[in-house]
Design a protein around this motif. Structure first.
Motif, PDB file in Angstrom:
ATOM      1  N   LEU A   1      76.461  23.192  35.577  1.00 19.88           N
ATOM      2  CA  LEU A   1      76.602  24.595  35.198  1.00 19.88           C
ATOM      3  C   LEU A   1      76.881  24.673  33.705  1.00 19.88           C
ATOM      4  N   PHE A   2      75.904  25.220  32.978  1.00 21.82           N
ATOM      5  CA  PHE A   2      75.997  25.270  31.512  1.00 21.82           C
ATOM      6  C   PHE A   2      76.327  26.672  31.039  1.00 21.82           C
ATOM      7  N   ASP A   3      77.205  26.726  30.054  1.00 20.82           N
ATOM      8  CA  ASP A   3      77.428  27.942  29.289  1.00 20.82           C
ATOM      9  C   ASP A   3      77.992  27.519  27.943  1.00 20.82           C
ATOM     10  N   MET A   4      77.658  28.248  26.895  1.00 20.21           N
ATOM     11  CA  MET A   4      78.203  27.915  25.572  1.00 20.21           C
ATOM     12  C   MET A   4      79.679  28.235  25.486  1.00 20.21           C
ATOM     13  N   ASN A   5      80.154  29.129  26.362  1.00 20.46           N
ATOM     14  CA  ASN A   5      81.550  29.550  26.345  1.00 20.46           C
ATOM     15  C   ASN A   5      82.323  28.814  27.442  1.00 20.46           C
ATOM     16  N   PRO A   6      83.220  27.901  27.082  1.00 19.99           N
ATOM     17  CA  PRO A   6      83.987  27.156  28.097  1.00 19.99           C
ATOM     18  C   PRO A   6      84.769  28.071  29.034  1.00 19.99           C
ATOM     19  N   GLU A   7      85.258  29.198  28.510  1.00 20.38           N
ATOM     20  CA  GLU A   7      86.021  30.113  29.366  1.00 20.38           C
ATOM     21  C   GLU A   7      85.126  30.757  30.421  1.00 20.38           C
ATOM     22  N   ALA A   8      83.869  31.018  30.063  1.00 22.40           N
ATOM     23  CA  ALA A   8      82.930  31.565  31.036  1.00 22.40           C
ATOM     24  C   ALA A   8      82.696  30.566  32.171  1.00 22.40           C
ATOM     25  N   ILE A   9      82.615  29.289  31.820  1.00 30.51           N
ATOM     26  CA  ILE A   9      82.433  28.261  32.848  1.00 30.51           C
ATOM     27  C   ILE A   9      83.654  28.230  33.764  1.00 30.51           C
ATOM     28  N   GLU A  10      84.840  28.299  33.178  1.00 34.86           N
ATOM     29  CA  GLU A  10      86.060  28.298  33.990  1.00 34.86           C
ATOM     30  C   GLU A  10      86.070  29.474  34.959  1.00 34.86           C
ATOM     31  N   ARG A  11      85.675  30.651  34.461  1.00 33.54           N
ATOM     32  CA  ARG A  11      85.627  31.830  35.333  1.00 33.54           C
ATOM     33  C   ARG A  11      84.572  31.650  36.426  1.00 33.54           C
ATOM     34  N   GLY A  12      83.439  31.074  36.074  1.00 36.50           N
ATOM     35  CA  GLY A  12      82.379  30.858  37.056  1.00 36.50           C
ATOM     36  C   GLY A  12      82.802  29.887  38.146  1.00 36.50           C
ATOM     37  N   ILE A  13      83.410  28.768  37.748  1.00 38.99           N
ATOM     38  CA  ILE A  13      83.891  27.791  38.733  1.00 38.99           C
ATOM     39  C   ILE A  13      84.976  28.412  39.613  1.00 38.99           C
TER      40      ILE A  13
ATOM     41  N   GLY B   1      77.780  33.372  34.371  1.00 36.36           N
ATOM     42  CA  GLY B   1      78.212  34.693  34.814  1.00 36.36           C
ATOM     43  C   GLY B   1      78.099  34.838  36.314  1.00 36.36           C
ATOM     44  N   ALA B   2      78.187  36.077  36.789  1.00 41.74           N
ATOM     45  CA  ALA B   2      78.179  36.323  38.233  1.00 41.74           C
ATOM     46  C   ALA B   2      76.917  35.779  38.881  1.00 41.74           C
ATOM     47  N   MET B   3      75.758  36.017  38.270  1.00 37.01           N
ATOM     48  CA  MET B   3      74.514  35.552  38.863  1.00 37.01           C
ATOM     49  C   MET B   3      74.378  34.039  38.769  1.00 37.01           C
ATOM     50  N   GLY B   4      74.641  33.490  37.587  1.00 38.28           N
ATOM     51  CA  GLY B   4      74.509  32.050  37.417  1.00 38.28           C
ATOM     52  C   GLY B   4      75.448  31.264  38.318  1.00 38.28           C
ATOM     53  N   SER B   5      76.695  31.695  38.416  1.00 41.70           N
ATOM     54  CA  SER B   5      77.637  30.976  39.273  1.00 41.70           C
ATOM     55  C   SER B   5      77.243  31.109  40.742  1.00 41.70           C
ATOM     56  N   GLY B   6      76.695  32.263  41.120  1.00 39.81           N
ATOM     57  CA  GLY B   6      76.229  32.426  42.499  1.00 39.81           C
ATOM     58  C   GLY B   6      75.091  31.491  42.827  1.00 39.81           C
ATOM     59  N   ILE B   7      74.137  31.340  41.902  1.00 41.43           N
ATOM     60  CA  ILE B   7      73.020  30.410  42.114  1.00 41.43           C
ATOM     61  C   ILE B   7      73.535  28.976  42.177  1.00 41.43           C
ATOM     62  N   ALA B   8      74.480  28.634  41.298  1.00 38.39           N
ATOM     63  CA  ALA B   8      75.055  27.294  41.311  1.00 38.39           C
ATOM     64  C   ALA B   8      75.710  26.997  42.655  1.00 38.39           C
ATOM     65  N   GLN B   9      76.401  27.986  43.206  1.00 39.04           N
ATOM     66  CA  GLN B   9      77.034  27.798  44.515  1.00 39.04           C
ATOM     67  C   GLN B   9      75.996  27.527  45.598  1.00 39.04           C
TER      68      GLN B   9
ATOM     69  N   LEU C   1      79.777  20.335  41.545  1.00 36.31           N
ATOM     70  CA  LEU C   1      79.681  21.207  40.374  1.00 36.31           C
ATOM     71  C   LEU C   1      80.170  20.471  39.130  1.00 36.31           C
ATOM     72  N   VAL C   2      79.298  20.368  38.149  1.00 36.44           N
ATOM     73  CA  VAL C   2      79.617  19.648  36.921  1.00 36.44           C
ATOM     74  C   VAL C   2      79.470  20.611  35.743  1.00 36.44           C
ATOM     75  N   PRO C   3      80.581  21.065  35.152  1.00 36.41           N
ATOM     76  CA  PRO C   3      80.482  22.000  34.018  1.00 36.41           C
ATOM     77  C   PRO C   3      80.070  21.283  32.743  1.00 36.41           C
ATOM     78  N   THR C   4      79.330  21.983  31.891  1.00 40.06           N
ATOM     79  CA  THR C   4      78.963  21.406  30.603  1.00 40.06           C
ATOM     80  C   THR C   4      78.683  22.513  29.592  1.00 40.06           C
ATOM     81  N   THR C   5      78.997  22.202  28.326  1.00 40.32           N
ATOM     82  CA  THR C   5      78.659  23.114  27.231  1.00 40.32           C
ATOM     83  C   THR C   5      77.590  22.490  26.331  1.00 40.32           C
ATOM     84  N   ARG C   6      77.021  21.364  26.761  1.00 46.08           N
ATOM     85  CA  ARG C   6      75.988  20.666  25.988  1.00 46.08           C
ATOM     86  C   ARG C   6      74.637  20.818  26.677  1.00 46.08           C
TER      87      ARG C   6
END
Length: 513
Positions: free
Chosen positions: A35-47, A16-24, A75-80
């Motif tokens: 960057l982990f999230d169970m929802n792939p679409e959330a990861i796409e929005r975060g990236i 989300g907004a906070m997690g993606s900001g910290i990742a940045q 930045l490496v997205p993952t749902t695992r």
């Protein structure tokens, strides 16, 4: 203590907004970030959000194109969840529910037995989150402020079992990431969400007493006291559901201490769904074509040719200098015993508030024509000032006082006769809450002041501001508020009282033998 090496992978849970900001932030510092999230679409929005932020920095000349590409590549997205096993630091930024966080960290402890575990919680106990872990010393709070990529403050929160060395390494890591970290103990609200409560509470209480409109009160705190926003525009921005929930949480966690009692006015807004900007209506309307109400400035009054200064004005001496620079003749005279320094315009007295109502003080000092003015950030440069007139005053008293303050260059806002007006009582209460936080070991004086300046953009640290005002004056304001309302929320902190009696500053750590 050395920071986490950039060769170590950082994992962020929640896109989300906070997690993606910290990742940045971590990626810009040179870490590979999963960057982990169970929802792939959330990861796409975060990236995508991170990418837009990086592009903006390139456009502004604050980041070159090569570094932008390098940051994005880290930045490496993952749902695992298992993909986080080799991370050196795992930061959780998910829903604020204790049981959910406990379950997650218990799983992370198993998956990544060598990682530092950190929660970005803004309100939950680190001690409670860590209570389900076999090694709770591995867990600390790493509380970023929104937006994480721009806000400088990070609260390093130690639970009862957190290893001091781990907190020290997180502090060094946050500093290496370009942040201003502060240490705090895991208590309700940590530093910022605890010490900031009076900023909202006093504004809401003064509004409830009908002292002035929200727009006028916001102008007093913004344009007079120097805060970035007034309490009503700020709560509209935060969201009343969020702000009310934090206040209620801190109130409940402190066993109903009335220093943190929520506001019925704000509760009504929540019940009505008027949550602020995100819903188009809070204290102000935000729909298409909506216009912000203007503050109710006092009409221009005749300026005096001369005034008399009785006594030493101390912190408001620049107001006198402004009058003289504007061509008003200032005569000087002794002040009667038992009467505070003031300006006299004929029979009318103008004085800085001391926490009493103007009416109460007019009785105590034997002067019916009394007008009190509020605290401002700087009496030499601030352009808006609040004032209140005694209910015992004659009709011309307000005009004489208004003309004098306007001659000094202030836009004047008249409040109904509430004790302590608004800025003075708010600053006194912020300092008092900060003093209590220091006293019970939540944080050091320096970290309290730094946290409030970096986390909320306050114009001054509240403890340093209290020293500037004078601890005796702050204690007097609190004492008069306590006498007026009979509410224990206005009791002076024992530390404030001790420092006042000892003649020592509140903003400095106490010397140890």
């Amino acid at each position: 203590m050395k920071p986490l090496p950039t060769t170590e992978t950082v994992a962020v849970i929640g896109a989300g907004a906070m997690g993606s900001g910290i990742a940045q932030v971590a990626a810009r510092a040179g870490h590979t970030v999963r960057l982990f999230d169970m929802n792939p679409e959330a990861i796409e929005r975060g990236i995508a959000s991170i990418t837009r932020n990086l592009d903006f920095l390139v456009e502004r000349g604050k980041l070159d194109a090569a570094e932008r590409e390098a940051t994005a590549a880290r930045l490496v997205p993952t749902t695992r969840l298992e993909a986080l096993a080799d991370a050196g630091l795992i930061i959780e930024a998910i829903v604020e529910k204790l049981e959910v966080k406990q379950t997650l960290f218990a799983e992370l402890e198993r998956i990544a037995p060598q990682a530092i575990l950190a929660s970005n919680t803004s309100s939950l106990s680190i001690t409670a989150i860590g209570s389900v872990l076999r090694a709770p010393e591995r867990l600390a709070g790493l509380h970023f402020f929104n937006p994480a990529d721009r806000m400088r403050l990070v609260e390093i929160v130690s639970g009862l079992a957190t290893a001091p060395a781990l907190a020290g390494q997180l502090f060094a890591t946050a500093k290496a990431w370009g942040k201003d970290p502060v240490h705090t103990r895991s208590t309700p609200g940590f530093i910022v969400n605890r010490v900031a409560r009076p900023f909202y509470a006093e504004g809401l209480k003064v509004l409830a007493e009908g002292a002035a409109s929200p727009a006028s009160l916001d102008a007093v705190m913004r344009d007079g006291a120097g805060f970035p926003m007034g309490p009503f525009e700020l709560t509209d921005l935060i969201g009343h559901d969020v702000n009310y929930a934090v206040t209620a949480s801190v109130f409940e966690a402190n066993y109903g201490d009335d220093r943190f009692i929520p506001s019925l006015i704000q509760h009504e807004l929540v019940l009505a769904g008027r949550l602020g900007r995100k819903r188009g209506q809070g204290f102000y309307a935000y729909g298409e074509g909506a216009q912000r109400p203007a503050p109710d400035y006092a009409e221009q009054a005749p300026r005096p040719a001369a005034v008399t200064l009785r006594g030493a004005p101390e912190i408001w001496a620049p107001l006198v200098a402004r009058l003289e620079a504007a061509g008003v003749r200032v005569e000087r005279a002794a002040c009667p015993d038992g009467v505070a320094a003031h300006l006299a315009v004929g029979p009318v007295r103008l004085a800085l508030t001391d926490g009493r109502t103007a009416t109460r003080r007019s009785v105590d000092e034997g002067c019916d024509d009394l007008v009190l003015f509020d605290l401002v950030k700087d009496f030499a440069t601030s352009d808006t000032l609040a004032a209140a007139v005694s209910d015992r005053a004659s009709a011309p008293a307000w005009q004489a006082a208004a003309g004098t303050l306007q001659a000094a260059g202030f836009k004047l806002i008249q409040l109904d006769d509430v004790p302590g007006l608004l800025a003075m009582r708010t600053v006194a209460m912020l300092a008092n809450e900060g003093a209590d936080a220091v006293m019970v070991g939540v944080a050091s004086p320096g970290d309290v002041d730094l946290a409030m300046q970096r986390g909320t953009n306050y114009p001054k640290g509240p403890l340093a501001w209290a020293d500037e005002i004078g601890l005796a004056r702050v204690a007097t304001v609190l004492g008069h508020l306590l006498a007026h309302y009979g509410e224990s929320r206005y009791r002076a902190s024992p530390l404030l009282q001790r420092r006042q009696l000892a003649g020592r500053p509140l903003s400095q750590a106490a010397p140890r033998a």
